[in-house]
Design a protein around this motif. Structure first.
Motif, mmCIF file in Angstrom:
data_model
loop_
_atom_site.group_PDB
_atom_site.id
_atom_site.type_symbol
_atom_site.label_atom_id
_atom_site.label_comp_id
_atom_site.label_asym_id
_atom_site.label_seq_id
_atom_site.Cartn_x
_atom_site.Cartn_y
_atom_site.Cartn_z
ATOM 1 N N GLN A 126 0.870 -1.206 -0.092
ATOM 2 C CA GLN A 126 0.024 0.118 0.120
ATOM 3 C C GLN A 126 0.909 1.241 -0.165
ATOM 4 O O GLN A 126 0.684 2.219 -0.653
ATOM 5 N N LEU A 127 1.771 1.168 0.901
ATOM 6 C CA LEU A 127 2.500 2.642 1.023
ATOM 7 C C LEU A 127 3.665 2.693 -0.409
ATOM 8 O O LEU A 127 3.542 3.783 -0.889
ATOM 9 N N GLN A 128 4.173 1.453 -0.856
ATOM 10 C CA GLN A 128 4.531 1.859 -2.228
ATOM 11 C C GLN A 128 3.543 2.146 -3.551
ATOM 12 O O GLN A 128 4.114 3.048 -4.119
ATOM 13 N N ARG A 129 2.486 1.483 -3.369
ATOM 14 C CA ARG A 129 1.389 1.815 -4.448
ATOM 15 C C ARG A 129 1.066 3.421 -4.495
ATOM 16 O O ARG A 129 1.243 4.106 -5.351
ATOM 17 N N ASP A 130 0.742 3.698 -3.118
ATOM 18 C CA ASP A 130 0.055 5.110 -2.986
ATOM 19 C C ASP A 130 1.067 6.127 -2.695
ATOM 20 O O ASP A 130 0.635 7.462 -2.852
ATOM 21 N N ALA A 131 2.096 5.900 -2.176
ATOM 22 C CA ALA A 131 2.885 7.029 -1.713
ATOM 23 C C ALA A 131 4.533 6.966 -2.281
ATOM 24 O O ALA A 131 5.125 7.908 -2.151
ATOM 25 N N GLY A 132 4.518 5.815 -2.781
ATOM 26 C CA GLY A 132 5.925 5.455 -3.411
ATOM 27 C C GLY A 132 7.177 5.538 -2.342
ATOM 28 O O GLY A 132 8.252 5.884 -2.784
ATOM 29 N N ILE A 133 6.880 5.126 -1.175
ATOM 30 C CA ILE A 133 7.998 4.691 -0.307
ATOM 31 C C ILE A 133 7.570 3.585 0.406
ATOM 32 O O ILE A 133 6.700 3.059 0.678
ATOM 33 N N PRO A 134 8.945 3.354 0.956
ATOM 34 C CA PRO A 134 8.860 1.710 1.915
ATOM 35 C C PRO A 134 8.236 2.179 3.175
ATOM 36 O O PRO A 134 8.282 3.433 3.718
ATOM 37 N N HIS A 135 7.827 1.133 4.084
ATOM 38 C CA HIS A 135 7.388 1.188 5.260
ATOM 39 C C HIS A 135 8.633 2.033 6.203
ATOM 40 O O HIS A 135 8.050 2.808 7.040
ATOM 41 N N THR A 136 9.618 1.506 6.022
ATOM 42 C CA THR A 136 10.774 2.317 6.711
ATOM 43 C C THR A 136 10.939 3.569 6.767
ATOM 44 O O THR A 136 10.975 4.310 7.714
#
Length: 161
Positions: free
Chosen positions: A32-42
């Motif tokens: 979800q974070l990669q798809r919607d924000a382009g960032i990893p959870h870290t």
């Protein structure tokens, strides 16, 4: 050499259920974070930790402890966040080797934009499946495991946020 303390059937089942749940939840949140924000959870966690810190700043060493990452891995992540303009670093006058990571206004906005989708995924992946009593049990189990591993979980601090 001591005899291994093998898991009994109930413990083995609990362990396997924990691993399955942890993998699927972590995967869904990461996707979800990669798809919607382009960032990893870290990166998201770093932004959150800085947003919750006094004056939106933490020593790099404190941030490494808070995110349970190595200093070199954290340094790489903060470099990327700096390149995006979401975090900046400053030296510490009293400690020539020390640095502070500071959340920028652009970083705060990234967090504001990203948080609703992230929270919705957390809710769908975990809390929608649990009763209120199970949520309390989940907290108790996770806090116990964190304390046993040497981490602290301060419920009052989380309740203030």
């Amino acid at each position: 050499m001591a005899e291994p303390r093998w898991l009994n059937q109930t413990e083995a089942q609990a362990w396997r259920a924990y691993i399955a749940a942890q993998r699927v939840v972590s995967s869904r949140i990461e996707q979800q974070l990669q798809r919607d924000a382009g960032i990893p959870h870290t990166y998201y966690e770093i932004l959150v930790r800085l947003s919750e810190a006094p004056a939106n700043r933490l020593r790099m060493s404190e941030l490494a402890v808070a995110t349970q990452g190595s200093r070199s891995r954290l340094s790489h992540a903060v470099n990327r966040l700096e390149q995006n303009g979401w975090v900046k670093r400053e030296g510490i006058e009293s400690d020539r080797r020390g640095q502070v990571a500071i959340l920028t206004e652009l970083g705060r906005q990234k967090l504001v934009d990203t948080a609703p989708g992230h929270v919705e995924e957390v809710r769908k992946s975990i809390f929608d499946a649990l009763s209120p009593e199970q949520v309390e049990h989940l907290y108790d189990v996770c806090a116990t495991l964190a304390r046993h591993s040497g981490d602290t979980v301060d419920r009052a601090a989380w309740e203030r946020n």
